[in-house]
Design an enzyme around this catalytic site. Sequence first.
Site, PDB file in Angstrom:
ATOM      1  N   TYR A  22      50.926  18.393  18.637  1.00  0.00           N
ATOM      2  CA  TYR A  22      51.600  17.169  18.276  1.00  0.00           C
ATOM      3  C   TYR A  22      50.474  16.183  17.552  1.00  0.00           C
ATOM      4  O   TYR A  22      50.542  15.654  16.474  1.00  0.00           O
ATOM      5  CB  TYR A  22      52.207  16.546  19.490  1.00  0.00           C
ATOM      6  CG  TYR A  22      53.041  15.129  18.928  1.00  0.00           C
ATOM      7  CD1 TYR A  22      54.174  14.995  18.605  1.00  0.00           C
ATOM      8  CD2 TYR A  22      52.243  13.807  19.591  1.00  0.00           C
ATOM      9  CE1 TYR A  22      54.771  13.951  18.378  1.00  0.00           C
ATOM     10  CE2 TYR A  22      52.745  12.758  19.192  1.00  0.00           C
ATOM     11  CZ  TYR A  22      54.188  12.673  18.554  1.00  0.00           C
ATOM     12  OH  TYR A  22      54.997  11.584  18.234  1.00  0.00           O
TER      13      TYR A  22
ATOM     14  N   LYS B 148      49.999  15.054  13.809  1.00  0.00           N
ATOM     15  CA  LYS B 148      50.308  13.506  13.318  1.00  0.00           C
ATOM     16  C   LYS B 148      48.837  13.220  12.213  1.00  0.00           C
ATOM     17  O   LYS B 148      48.861  12.340  11.521  1.00  0.00           O
ATOM     18  CB  LYS B 148      50.576  12.617  14.351  1.00  0.00           C
ATOM     19  CG  LYS B 148      51.909  12.647  15.026  1.00  0.00           C
ATOM     20  CD  LYS B 148      52.804  12.301  14.068  1.00  0.00           C
ATOM     21  CE  LYS B 148      54.274  12.249  14.898  1.00  0.00           C
ATOM     22  NZ  LYS B 148      55.215  11.901  13.912  1.00  0.00           N
TER      23      LYS B 148
ATOM     24  N   THR C 110      62.461   6.749  24.154  1.00  0.00           N
ATOM     25  CA  THR C 110      63.442   7.445  23.424  1.00  0.00           C
ATOM     26  C   THR C 110      63.751   8.895  23.992  1.00  0.00           C
ATOM     27  O   THR C 110      63.024   9.227  25.093  1.00  0.00           O
ATOM     28  CB  THR C 110      63.155   7.732  21.888  1.00  0.00           C
ATOM     29  OG1 THR C 110      62.029   8.633  21.980  1.00  0.00           O
ATOM     30  CG2 THR C 110      62.747   6.550  20.905  1.00  0.00           C
TER      31      THR C 110
HETATM   32  P1  NAP Z   1      63.730  11.068  19.203  1.00  0.00           P
HETATM   33  O1  NAP Z   1      64.668  10.254  19.398  1.00  0.00           O
HETATM   34  O2  NAP Z   1      63.645  12.599  19.716  1.00  0.00           O
HETATM   35  O3  NAP Z   1      64.160  11.578  17.497  1.00  0.00           O
HETATM   36  C1  NAP Z   1      63.652  12.308  16.926  1.00  0.00           C
HETATM   37  C2  NAP Z   1      64.490  12.587  15.501  1.00  0.00           C
HETATM   38  O4  NAP Z   1      63.864  13.595  14.720  1.00  0.00           O
HETATM   39  C3  NAP Z   1      65.968  12.923  16.056  1.00  0.00           C
HETATM   40  O5  NAP Z   1      66.872  12.558  15.190  1.00  0.00           O
HETATM   41  C4  NAP Z   1      65.733  14.454  15.740  1.00  0.00           C
HETATM   42  O6  NAP Z   1      67.107  15.220  15.491  1.00  0.00           O
HETATM   43  C5  NAP Z   1      64.872  14.668  14.329  1.00  0.00           C
HETATM   44  N1  NAP Z   1      64.425  15.837  14.361  1.00  0.00           N
HETATM   45  C6  NAP Z   1      63.888  16.685  14.780  1.00  0.00           C
HETATM   46  N2  NAP Z   1      63.673  17.799  14.201  1.00  0.00           N
HETATM   47  C7  NAP Z   1      64.160  17.621  12.939  1.00  0.00           C
HETATM   48  C8  NAP Z   1      64.308  18.281  11.747  1.00  0.00           C
HETATM   49  N3  NAP Z   1      63.800  19.589  11.617  1.00  0.00           N
HETATM   50  N4  NAP Z   1      65.029  17.954  10.735  1.00  0.00           N
HETATM   51  C9  NAP Z   1      65.465  16.687  10.761  1.00  0.00           C
HETATM   52  N5  NAP Z   1      65.368  15.860  12.027  1.00  0.00           N
HETATM   53  C10 NAP Z   1      64.907  16.426  12.753  1.00  0.00           C
HETATM   54  O7  NAP Z   1      62.265  10.660  18.965  1.00  0.00           O
HETATM   55  P2  NAP Z   1      61.829   9.296  18.442  1.00  0.00           P
HETATM   56  O8  NAP Z   1      60.884   8.745  19.484  1.00  0.00           O
HETATM   57  O9  NAP Z   1      62.664   8.324  17.957  1.00  0.00           O
HETATM   58  O10 NAP Z   1      60.818   9.871  17.250  1.00  0.00           O
HETATM   59  C11 NAP Z   1      60.729   9.421  15.973  1.00  0.00           C
HETATM   60  C12 NAP Z   1      59.474   9.480  15.409  1.00  0.00           C
HETATM   61  O11 NAP Z   1      58.561   8.469  15.867  1.00  0.00           O
HETATM   62  C13 NAP Z   1      58.707  10.835  15.345  1.00  0.00           C
HETATM   63  O12 NAP Z   1      58.228  11.168  14.452  1.00  0.00           O
HETATM   64  C14 NAP Z   1      57.735  10.657  16.745  1.00  0.00           C
HETATM   65  O13 NAP Z   1      56.870  11.600  16.571  1.00  0.00           O
HETATM   66  C15 NAP Z   1      57.396   9.090  16.261  1.00  0.00           C
HETATM   67  N6  NAP Z   1      56.771   8.354  17.433  1.00  0.00           N
HETATM   68  C16 NAP Z   1      57.503   8.228  18.446  1.00  0.00           C
HETATM   69  C17 NAP Z   1      56.821   7.543  19.487  1.00  0.00           C
HETATM   70  C18 NAP Z   1      57.616   7.243  20.786  1.00  0.00           C
HETATM   71  O14 NAP Z   1      57.001   6.784  21.931  1.00  0.00           O
HETATM   72  N7  NAP Z   1      58.856   7.359  21.012  1.00  0.00           N
HETATM   73  C19 NAP Z   1      55.349   6.935  19.531  1.00  0.00           C
HETATM   74  C20 NAP Z   1      54.731   7.348  18.395  1.00  0.00           C
HETATM   75  C21 NAP Z   1      55.446   8.047  17.366  1.00  0.00           C
HETATM   76  P3  NAP Z   1      67.981  15.965  16.755  1.00  0.00           P
HETATM   77  O15 NAP Z   1      68.545  14.936  17.286  1.00  0.00           O
HETATM   78  O16 NAP Z   1      68.724  16.672  15.950  1.00  0.00           O
HETATM   79  O17 NAP Z   1      66.853  16.673  17.481  1.00  0.00           O
END
Ligand code: NAP
Length: 244
Positions: free
Chosen positions: A167, A171, A202
């Site tokens: 991960y 990034k 999330t």
């Molecule tokens: P999340 O709720 O798990 O959402 C992830 C999204 O990415 C879901 O819609 C998932 O679809 C989609 N996804 C995964 N693989 C995919 C693929 N091959 N093609 C298209 N869509 C795909 O997580 P989130 O926290 O909102 O994450 C969103 C972004 O923020 C990510 O890049 C994550 O690394 C980043 N981020 C999150 C945090 C945090 O604390 N939450 C912090 C820093 C960065 P499905 O529903 O089909 O799985």
Amino acid sequence: MKAASKKVALITGANKGIGFEVARQLGRNCCTVLVGARNPALGREAAAKLHDQGADARFLDLDVTRRETVEAAAQFIEKDFGKLDILVNNAGAVDPGDGPPSVANLAAVERVFQINFFGALSVAQVMLPLVRKSPAGRIVNVSSGLGSLAFNSDPNYIKSSYNWIGYCASKAAMNMLTVQLAYELRNTPIKVNSSAPGYTATDMNHNRGTQKVEQGAAETVGLSLLPADGPSGGFFSSAGPKPW
Ligand code: NAP
């Protein structure tokens, strides 16, 4: 090909979490939002929800690891809008097999890279001709503080216990994409930046994040709507520039 008067924004992985919230906020800011999702049922449901809230939202079948879906999405955008103003590379994943470098499962690390880095690179490559047709294209790569080499090498960094090579390295690689693409596009109006959402509740972290999605999406939305004198090639959280 129709010329769109509203800004057109594509958000990958927009069926839930931060991506959905970015789509909701951009929809409220008068953009047409294209809800990229790999699961059509979930994507349609999310677009319908945004539509019910007053947004001009459409589902786009898009798995960032399947180039044919990315190319089909680009053809749809070309036909219906003729340009793409905002691309948010938000789709991302963690993997239970990921872990410290000495023990992480290699296949798990590769899976994470396929989505978080190769997926973002593939979408950026395929969508770039459409972003070039926008008068003020914006590309935002949703990265993470966990991708910061500076933070990972700081022994006092509060999250240094998140020792996931797949991960964190994916990034960091995404941040390199931001820097190199911004340089390539330096003589165009297009701005390319990385956002760090912060620890946001999330599904990715079983809702343990300390921020709400509204906060987690805010910087990405701000970078999507940057004015002409805004920065390019940077890494930002809502607190300001982040060290690489
Ligand atoms: P999340 O709720 O798990 O959402 C992830 C999204 O990415 C879901 O819609 C998932 O679809 C989609 N996804 C995964 N693989 C995919 C693929 N091959 N093609 C298209 N869509 C795909 O997580 P989130 O926290 O909102 O994450 C969103 C972004 O923020 C990510 O890049 C994550 O690394 C980043 N981020 C999150 C945090 C945090 O604390 N939450 C912090 C820093 C960065 P499905 O529903 O089909 O799985």
